[in-house]
Design an enzyme around this catalytic site. Structure first.
Site, PDB file in Angstrom:
ATOM      1  N   GLU A   2      13.037  -6.068   7.023  1.00  0.00           N
ATOM      2  CA  GLU A   2      11.878  -5.695   6.501  1.00  0.00           C
ATOM      3  C   GLU A   2      11.445  -4.426   7.019  1.00  0.00           C
ATOM      4  O   GLU A   2      10.775  -4.284   8.154  1.00  0.00           O
ATOM      5  CB  GLU A   2      10.500  -6.691   6.644  1.00  0.00           C
ATOM      6  CG  GLU A   2       9.354  -6.388   5.653  1.00  0.00           C
ATOM      7  CD  GLU A   2       8.362  -7.681   5.798  1.00  0.00           C
ATOM      8  OE1 GLU A   2       7.045  -7.374   5.712  1.00  0.00           O
ATOM      9  OE2 GLU A   2       8.806  -8.727   6.018  1.00  0.00           O
ATOM     10  N   HIS A  33       5.661  -8.652  13.870  1.00  0.00           N
ATOM     11  CA  HIS A  33       4.932  -8.940  12.519  1.00  0.00           C
ATOM     12  C   HIS A  33       3.958  -7.703  12.599  1.00  0.00           C
ATOM     13  O   HIS A  33       2.742  -7.851  13.131  1.00  0.00           O
ATOM     14  CB  HIS A  33       4.569 -10.192  12.727  1.00  0.00           C
ATOM     15  CG  HIS A  33       4.075 -10.538  11.395  1.00  0.00           C
ATOM     16  ND1 HIS A  33       3.520 -11.791  11.036  1.00  0.00           N
ATOM     17  CD2 HIS A  33       4.567 -10.156  10.181  1.00  0.00           C
ATOM     18  CE1 HIS A  33       3.366 -12.053   9.842  1.00  0.00           C
ATOM     19  NE2 HIS A  33       3.927 -11.069   9.106  1.00  0.00           N
ATOM     20  N   ASP A  52      11.727  -7.337  11.079  1.00  0.00           N
ATOM     21  CA  ASP A  52      10.417  -6.712  10.692  1.00  0.00           C
ATOM     22  C   ASP A  52      10.584  -5.352  11.512  1.00  0.00           C
ATOM     23  O   ASP A  52      10.032  -5.407  12.929  1.00  0.00           O
ATOM     24  CB  ASP A  52       9.195  -7.557  10.951  1.00  0.00           C
ATOM     25  CG  ASP A  52       8.261  -7.176   9.792  1.00  0.00           C
ATOM     26  OD1 ASP A  52       8.249  -6.177   9.325  1.00  0.00           O
ATOM     27  OD2 ASP A  52       7.389  -8.063   9.749  1.00  0.00           O
ATOM     28  N   GLU A 101      15.840 -12.327   9.502  1.00  0.00           N
ATOM     29  CA  GLU A 101      14.826 -11.333   9.136  1.00  0.00           C
ATOM     30  C   GLU A 101      14.385 -10.709  10.444  1.00  0.00           C
ATOM     31  O   GLU A 101      14.320 -10.913  11.294  1.00  0.00           O
ATOM     32  CB  GLU A 101      13.545 -12.030   8.458  1.00  0.00           C
ATOM     33  CG  GLU A 101      12.672 -10.957   7.995  1.00  0.00           C
ATOM     34  CD  GLU A 101      11.430 -11.640   7.275  1.00  0.00           C
ATOM     35  OE1 GLU A 101      10.741 -10.744   6.377  1.00  0.00           O
ATOM     36  OE2 GLU A 101      11.138 -12.765   7.418  1.00  0.00           O
ATOM     37  N   HIS A 128      12.981 -17.228   8.348  1.00  0.00           N
ATOM     38  CA  HIS A 128      11.813 -16.227   7.912  1.00  0.00           C
ATOM     39  C   HIS A 128      11.231 -15.663   9.296  1.00  0.00           C
ATOM     40  O   HIS A 128      11.061 -16.682  10.291  1.00  0.00           O
ATOM     41  CB  HIS A 128      10.896 -17.036   6.998  1.00  0.00           C
ATOM     42  CG  HIS A 128       9.622 -16.037   6.829  1.00  0.00           C
ATOM     43  ND1 HIS A 128       8.207 -16.359   7.550  1.00  0.00           N
ATOM     44  CD2 HIS A 128       9.494 -14.881   6.113  1.00  0.00           C
ATOM     45  CE1 HIS A 128       7.404 -15.649   7.013  1.00  0.00           C
ATOM     46  NE2 HIS A 128       7.866 -14.678   6.443  1.00  0.00           N
ATOM     47  N   ASN A 129      10.916 -14.486   9.423  1.00  0.00           N
ATOM     48  CA  ASN A 129      10.338 -14.050  10.504  1.00  0.00           C
ATOM     49  C   ASN A 129      10.994 -14.482  11.758  1.00  0.00           C
ATOM     50  O   ASN A 129      10.397 -15.055  12.639  1.00  0.00           O
ATOM     51  CB  ASN A 129       8.859 -14.160  10.615  1.00  0.00           C
ATOM     52  CG  ASN A 129       7.983 -13.195   9.614  1.00  0.00           C
ATOM     53  OD1 ASN A 129       8.503 -12.447   9.016  1.00  0.00           O
ATOM     54  ND2 ASN A 129       6.646 -13.413   9.503  1.00  0.00           N
TER      55      ASN A 129
END
Length: 630
Positions: free
Chosen positions: A249, A215, A202, A200, A170-171
């Site tokens: 994302e 982020h 973003d 991931e 995640h991230n």
């Protein structure tokens, strides 16, 4: 004979007199004895009788014996050695079959072990093993608790992707917290090196038409999308040959989405999967069929056939709008609200007919990027019923941990049936601004393929992640148990299984060797204890612990036996945690090791220990005897 060999190995070092601590440590290493400097220093001090910082040959012999001649190993050796000096070939065969459960053992294989570990030439030539050879064998990788067969890809890799647990982060770009910390390429590199297969990214609009990764709406630093993709390309298949999924994302405008598409194609080339593998697919391809491929997870316009028909056409400037529905859930944060893998849209409208609230919006997707999405189309999860009726085989959804936990409590069996058909990704709630992690076990129990953790945050969840994905050669893909793949399954992790094959696991925790000292100790001491934690379905979760051995991190001996009855061994993990007792501030963590229960070797085994950050603490280890029956 041993005495003659030993003197021949060390005499030269003492020709000019006594030796100091550094030379002592080097000489032990020359003798193939792994030693922790902090423990050697303490033992050296105890044996330096004149306190001059130098020792004689006899004092060195004493230090060597303290480190190597462990009583618990001597006892095993003497049990199988007729004269307590040597093991004959047939003695070694007997030990390996009876104690180590190596059932296909014979004298030829036993002699290979003798050749590899026996340091005394005359003993080796006579097809025998001295205690010196025996301790080197017992301390080798061949006696580790983790089965060597599980250290290679041994599972059937020809099932559809949704039949596997997939190592997911995640991230991935963050290496600290979620609000202020740096974004760093090392996040991607280190995750890939650890076998992570779902990363991931973003993505946001950057200056000069260059998309950036960070982020959003926080003060975390920014990376160029192009640089991230180049780093992934370099490290994607170093640890594992199996496919990497890039979970985008995506908050970019259509023009910068086109830049992203160009970058993905130019950097990855043929490695990027941009078309279907079969003409009329109705199920996902296998990890084997997708070896060395990169898959893009993002919003997609139209069908796979339409994408296939557009192959090779110029898509520049082609933008489509699609209407999306997103759940408004404060606890899940940006991914639930922004839909995880989409860009901001317009025309937001709140639907208030009952809870939870949903928001509708138009989303603009560049056709060039949309057409790079083949088997991992991002689709918002609405309900199990909706998925049964409308979800396509190539659509996968991301569910926040809070919503997933509610579904797990209320509709566990439905959840299992859902993950049997569709790839489901679970991600941490937004309130975890410190990048803390949830316990992934509860979501593996219901077959969730991608349980995404913050890889940069050490602790129990990452210990479980690293332990689970040791299996199947560290490939990042683990075939789910049959009961999580069978469409007629009645499995519910919250209920005792109707047809279970329970395992009775017995572990005799014999001793520890060269454990890390307590941070409160000025020498090499700790008040050591070991906690054995079993993770799995709720009914299997339990922990047991040893008594405390005071002021001994060098060679604590517990000799305690623990038994676990495990109803669902296929999902169970065992975690060994070594602590130093501290009644005031709470016990101090010294080291741990986690592995799948079904990957445990039987017999006398060494449990290697790792630090909180996941680094090896060799030669620190536990010595155990493992036995299980089903």
């Amino acid at each position: 004979m041993e005495n003659k060999w030993f003197l021949s190995m060390i005499l030269d070092e003492f020709r000019s007199g006594k030796i100091n601590l550094e030379k002592t440590h080097k000489l032990l290493e020359k003798l193939d004895i792994q030693c922790s400097y902090v423990h050697v220093k303490s033992i050296f001090k105890d044996n330096d009788r004149l306190k001059q910082g130098k020792i004689t040959i006899e004092e060195f012999r004493s230090i060597y014996r303290i480190i190597t001649h462990r009583e618990e190993i001597v006892e095993i050796f003497n049990t199988y050695s007729g004269n307590r000096k040597l093991l004959f070939e047939n003695n070694l065969v007997q030990f390996l079959i009876q104690e180590q459960y190596i059932l296909d053992m014979n004298k030829t294989i036993a002699f290979e072990i003798i050749k590899k570990y026996e340091p005394i030439e005359e003993v080796k030539k006579a097809h025998q093993m001295s205690f010196e050879g025996f301790i080197r064998y017992m301390g080798s990788s061949e006696c580790l608790i983790f089965k060597p067969d599980c250290g290679r890809v041994y599972q059937d890799m020809s099932h559809p992707l949704n039949d596997y647990f997939i190592s997911s982060s995640h991230n991935t770009y963050l290496i600290s917290d979620q609000l202020l910390g740096p974004s760093d390429l090392w996040g991607y590199v280190s995750a890939l090196v650890k076998g992570c297969r779902c990363l991931e990214i973003d993505c946001w609009d950057g200056s000069q038409n260059e998309p950036i990764v960070y982020h959003g709406y926080t003060l975390t630093s920014k990376l160029l999308f192009k640089t991230v993709i180049q780093a992934i390309h370099k490290y994607a298949f170093l640890t594992s040959d199996y496919p990497v999924v890039l979970s985008l994302e995506n908050h970019c405008s259509p023009s910068q989405q086109e830049v992203m598409a160009d970058t993905l194609q130019s950097v990855f080339g043929d490695t990027l999967l941009s078309d279907i593998l079969d003409d009329f697919p109705d199920k996902l391809p296998s990890p084997e069929a997708l070896k060395y491929k990169i898959l893009v997870k993002n919003k997609k316009i139209g069908t796979l056939k339409e994408t296939h028909d557009r192959k090779g056409s110029n898509k520049h400037g082609q933008v489509e709008e699609c209407e999306e529905i997103y759940q408004v859930d404060e606890t899940e944060g940006s991914e639930a609200l922004a839909g995880s893998e989409n860009n901001p849209g317009r025309g937001t409208e709140i639907i208030t007919a009952g809870l939870p609230l949903f928001t509708k919006r138009k989303v603009k997707v560049a056709m060039a990027l949309s057409d790079l999405v083949i088997y991992t189309k991002a689709e918002k999860f609405r309900s199990f019923q909706h998925s049964r009726q409308y979800q396509q085989f190539n659509e996968s959804s991301s569910i926040g941990e809070t919503e997933a936990r509610k579904l797990l409590k209320l509709r566990a069996h439905e959840f299992v049936l859902h993950t049997m058909r569709f790839i489901t990704r679970i991600y941490p709630k937004a309130t975890r601004t410190d990048s803390s992690n949830f316990n992934p076990q509860e979501f593996w129990n219901i077959g969730c393929q991608m349980v995404a953790l913050n890889f940069q945050t050490p602790g129990l969840p990452m210990d479980l992640q690293n332990g689970k994905f040791l299996d199947n050669g560290g490939s990042g893909y683990i075939l789910k148990p049959q009961f999580l793949r069978d469409n007629k399954t009645e499995f519910n992790p919250n209920k005792p299984p109707k047809q279970s094959d329970p395992v009775t696991l017995t572990i005799r925790l014999i001793s520890g060797t060269q454990l890390p000292p307590s941070s409160h100790s000025s020498s090499n001491k700790a008040d050591t204890l070991v906690v054995l934690e079993l993770f799995g379905v709720p009914n299997d979760q339990t922990k047991q612990q040893t008594r405390v051995i005071k002021r001994n991190a060098f060679s604590p001996r517990w000799n305690e036996t623990f038994t676990f009855i495990i109803q669902v061994p296929e999902l169970a993990l065992m975690r060994f945690v070594v602590e130093s007792q501290n009644l005031i501030a709470g016990n101090e963590f010294l080291g741990q090791y986690t592995l799948p229960v079904l990957s445990m070797n039987k017999g006398y085994r060494r449990v290697p220990l790792y630090s909180k950050m996941g680094e090896s603490l060799e030669p620190a280890s536990l010595f155990v005897y493992v036995w299980y029956v089903s």
